[in-house]
Write a protein that holds these residues in place. Structure first.
Motif, PDB file in Angstrom:
ATOM      1  N   TYR A   1      50.661  43.322  48.639  1.00 43.68           N
ATOM      2  CA  TYR A   1      49.473  43.991  48.111  1.00 43.68           C
ATOM      3  C   TYR A   1      48.278  43.042  48.109  1.00 43.68           C
ATOM      4  O   TYR A   1      47.164  43.428  48.462  1.00 43.68           O
ATOM      5  N   ARG A   2      48.533  41.790  47.738  1.00 47.35           N
ATOM      6  CA  ARG A   2      47.435  40.816  47.674  1.00 47.35           C
ATOM      7  C   ARG A   2      46.823  40.561  49.042  1.00 47.35           C
ATOM      8  O   ARG A   2      45.654  40.203  49.147  1.00 47.35           O
ATOM      9  N   GLN A   3      47.642  40.745  50.101  1.00 46.61           N
ATOM     10  CA  GLN A   3      47.107  40.590  51.454  1.00 46.61           C
ATOM     11  C   GLN A   3      46.024  41.640  51.737  1.00 46.61           C
ATOM     12  O   GLN A   3      45.090  41.390  52.470  1.00 46.61           O
ATOM     13  N   ASN A   4      46.243  42.835  51.181  1.00 47.54           N
ATOM     14  CA  ASN A   4      45.335  43.955  51.504  1.00 47.54           C
ATOM     15  C   ASN A   4      44.578  44.450  50.276  1.00 47.54           C
ATOM     16  O   ASN A   4      44.142  45.583  50.234  1.00 47.54           O
ATOM     17  N   TRP A   5      44.413  43.592  49.259  1.00 49.03           N
ATOM     18  CA  TRP A   5      43.913  44.119  47.986  1.00 49.03           C
ATOM     19  C   TRP A   5      42.507  44.676  48.092  1.00 49.03           C
ATOM     20  O   TRP A   5      42.151  45.616  47.410  1.00 49.03           O
ATOM     21  N   LYS A   6      41.708  44.120  49.010  1.00 55.11           N
ATOM     22  CA  LYS A   6      40.321  44.593  49.092  1.00 55.11           C
ATOM     23  C   LYS A   6      40.270  46.057  49.496  1.00 55.11           C
ATOM     24  O   LYS A   6      39.419  46.808  49.039  1.00 55.11           O
ATOM     25  N   ILE A   7      41.217  46.449  50.356  1.00 50.54           N
ATOM     26  CA  ILE A   7      41.260  47.851  50.775  1.00 50.54           C
ATOM     27  C   ILE A   7      41.886  48.702  49.677  1.00 50.54           C
ATOM     28  O   ILE A   7      41.422  49.799  49.387  1.00 50.54           O
ATOM     29  N   SER A   8      42.934  48.186  49.028  1.00 54.04           N
ATOM     30  CA  SER A   8      43.624  48.966  47.998  1.00 54.04           C
ATOM     31  C   SER A   8      42.723  49.252  46.811  1.00 54.04           C
ATOM     32  O   SER A   8      42.948  50.201  46.064  1.00 54.04           O
TER      33      SER A   8
END
Lengths: 263, 304
Positions: free
Chosen positions: A24-31
């Motif tokens: 999740y932290r890899q893609n948090w900006k999108i999430s």
């Protein structure tokens, strides 16, 4: 005779949660974007567009604005969506396409821990989305504090409930497209008929009784009460409903996934 | 010293399909043991029981002397498994893949980082440590899966078809690493379709088919016993040659367009006789290999 190790759940389920959090932290900006923008869209559409037609709404003997009526429901819907989608599409992708569970099962983790970690993760996503939405909605002064803060732990409980149902469905679903079915038959009717966008009392009596069985109805009641700063005895019933719901569906989900994964 | 794996009368039944039918074998400390067999022979079902992925239908299974599946946690903590599919976390980087896996074994952060760095060097992946797993080539993915299986410093490494689908360079690189690990005393159990892989890596092996063990032993012994020393292969053999072979009390297989003769001592004399008298081309003599043993024992028809 098949020899099965007994059901084993330890704190290790947290390792599974951690794995999902790392991804999740890899893609948090999108999430982060959907729970940030979604309430804005809804409040704009319903608050500005529709409320002129609807006017004020009778809620527990008080006249409240339509925006104030639907804002807590948006939070409840998001609690449902986040956990349910994470433990259906998300878990299915990890199980079926990425074989993440297979890899985990070659380590000291048990199936029970994997599934528990997944459901708690789904509930965590509900909590994250709730916190972001509350921040946005609070800017419009639509949540009363400190009672409103109780919505956060409520999101965890609701997330576990909807995540368990999602996981159970994942345990019996053979193809990812088939998730459309429970969404169409279970999620969408709840989205519309759980006292979300209009009071349940507007429905015919038989439909009101039906709505009383839906978990989202109770979740909406709770978030609406808490947002208005109300703490009433009737809320305990709704809480009890969720506890019973979890006690039934959580073990059912674990059991189904056990049957699916251990061959 | 105790056996690393002890399997007695192991059985696995799915519904009415018998995947593993009463097999017994053991793996000794420090040895590389191979399980060979055509598709559907029961190789993967067997090793899945070994690492507790699937419960046994019957039999006794001990790993490190501990009964399975009862002691699955203790056994899995000391075992490294490299499954058939590259089930890496595609969204995570190479180093994160190892660190996340280390957490499943409760390895604390600092030692996990150190182990991960060492393994990346060992697998020649350190230059790609920040790449996403999904961006790696097939060979690199395989090496990363192998590195991941070693993160808990296992005493037993289980490999399910470790080089299937790799190009020759990548296969040799994987073999090099596996040989280095065996040199350090790691016990290895592997399944494979590739006979050259089995000959190169395995101290002992068994060939399975239809859920049963056909033969078990050292590769050289199996070759001597079941395929002999030399092989003469004749393409499009003439009828007179076939008639001649029939009278000679030879071990042979007549495949129609191809004749294979198994010779237990040196085949020089016979080869010269045949090539001088019956065929000037399409006739070769070669050393017997594991592949000959395999095909003789499991037959030549397709398994699909």
């Amino acid at each position: 005779m098949t020899q099965m190790p007994s059901v084993q759940i330890s704190r290790r389920f947290f390792r599974v949660w951690q794995r999902n959090f790392s991804v999740y932290r890899q893609n948090w900006k999108i999430s982060f974007i959907p729970p940030l923008l979604e309430p804005l869209f809804y409040l704009l559409a319903f608050g500005v567009g529709l409320s002129a037609l609807v006017g004020d709404i009778q809620y527990k003997g008080n006249e409240i604005s339509y925006v104030r009526f639907i804002a807590p429901a948006l939070i409840a819907i998001n609690i449902m969506y986040n956990a349910f989608f994470e433990n259906t599409y998300g878990s299915f992708v990890r199980m079926y396409y990425q074989k993440t569970f297979d890899a985990m099962m070659a380590t000291p983790l048990s199936v029970e821990e994997i599934i528990t970690g997944e459901i708690i993760w789904g509930a965590t996503k509900s909590v994250i989305a709730t916190a972001i939405m509350m921040a946005v909605i609070s800017l419009f002064g639509l949540i009363r504090y400190p009672q409103g803060l109780l919505i956060i732990p409520l999101a965890l409980l609701g997330g576990i409930a909807f995540g368990s149902v999602g996981m159970f469905i994942t345990g019996i679903t053979t193809h990812i497209e088939l998730f459309n079915l429970p969404i169409f038959l279970f999620i969408t009717p709840m989205f519309l008929f759980s006292g979300t966008f209009f009071p349940i009392e507007n429905l015919p009596l038989w439909a009101q009784h039906l709505a009383d069985f839906l978990p989202l109805t109770h979740l909406v009641n709770l978030t609406r009460s808490l947002s208005s700063g109300l703490l009433e005895a009737s809320m305990l019933w709704a809480l009890g409903y969720f506890l019973v719901f979890c006690i039934i569906f959580f073990p059912l989900a674990v059991h189904r996934m056990h049957r699916r994964l251990i061959k | 010293m105790k056996n690393v794996i002890e399997a007695k009368h192991l059985r696995k039944i799915f519904g009415d399909f018998v995947a593993v039918d009463d097999i017994s074998f053991e793996v000794l400390p420090g040895e590389c043991f191979g399980i060979l067999g055509p598709n559907g022979a029961g190789k993967t079902s067997t090793i899945r029981m070994l690492y507790g992925f699937s419960p046994m239908t019957g039999g006794i299974l001990k790993v490190f002397g501990l009964p399975m599946p009862g002691c699955f946690r203790a056994v899995k903590a000391r075992t490294g498994v490299c499954q058939q599919e590259n089930n890496l976390d595609p969204d995570l980087t190479v180093i994160q893949n190892l660190e996340v896996f280390a957490r499943y074994f409760d390895i604390p952060k600092a030692p996990a980082r150190e182990k991960a760095e060492n393994l990346l060097k060992f697998m020649a992946l350190d230059h790609r440590r920040e790449a996403k797993a999904i961006e790696l080539s097939g060979g690199m993915k395989r090496r990363l899966v192998l590195a991941r299986a070693l993160i808990n410093e296992p005493e037993l490494l289980i490999l399910d078809e470790p080089t299937t689908g790799l190009d020759p360079q990548s296969r040799h690189q994987v073999w090099d690493r596996l040989e280095a690990l065996r040199g350090k005393g790691l016990s290895i159990l592997l399944t494979t379709h590739y006979m050259d892989e089995a000959s190169r890596l395995c101290d002992r092996l068994m060939i399975m088919d239809h859920g049963r063990v056909l033969v078990q032993g050292r590769p050289v012994d199996l070759i001597r016993k079941y395929a002999g020393h030399d092989i003469i292969e004749i393409v499009e053999p003439a009828d007179v040659l076939k008639a001649h072979v029939r009278t000679q009390n030879l071990e042979y297989e007549d495949l129609g367009h191809r004749l294979i003769i198994y010779i237990h001592e040196s085949g020089d004399r016979l080869y010269h006789e045949i090539s001088d008298r019956y065929c000037t081309e399409g006739c070769i003599m070669r050393m017997a290999t594991l592949e000959d043993v395999f095909l003789r024992l499991t037959g030549r028809e397709l398994r699909e």
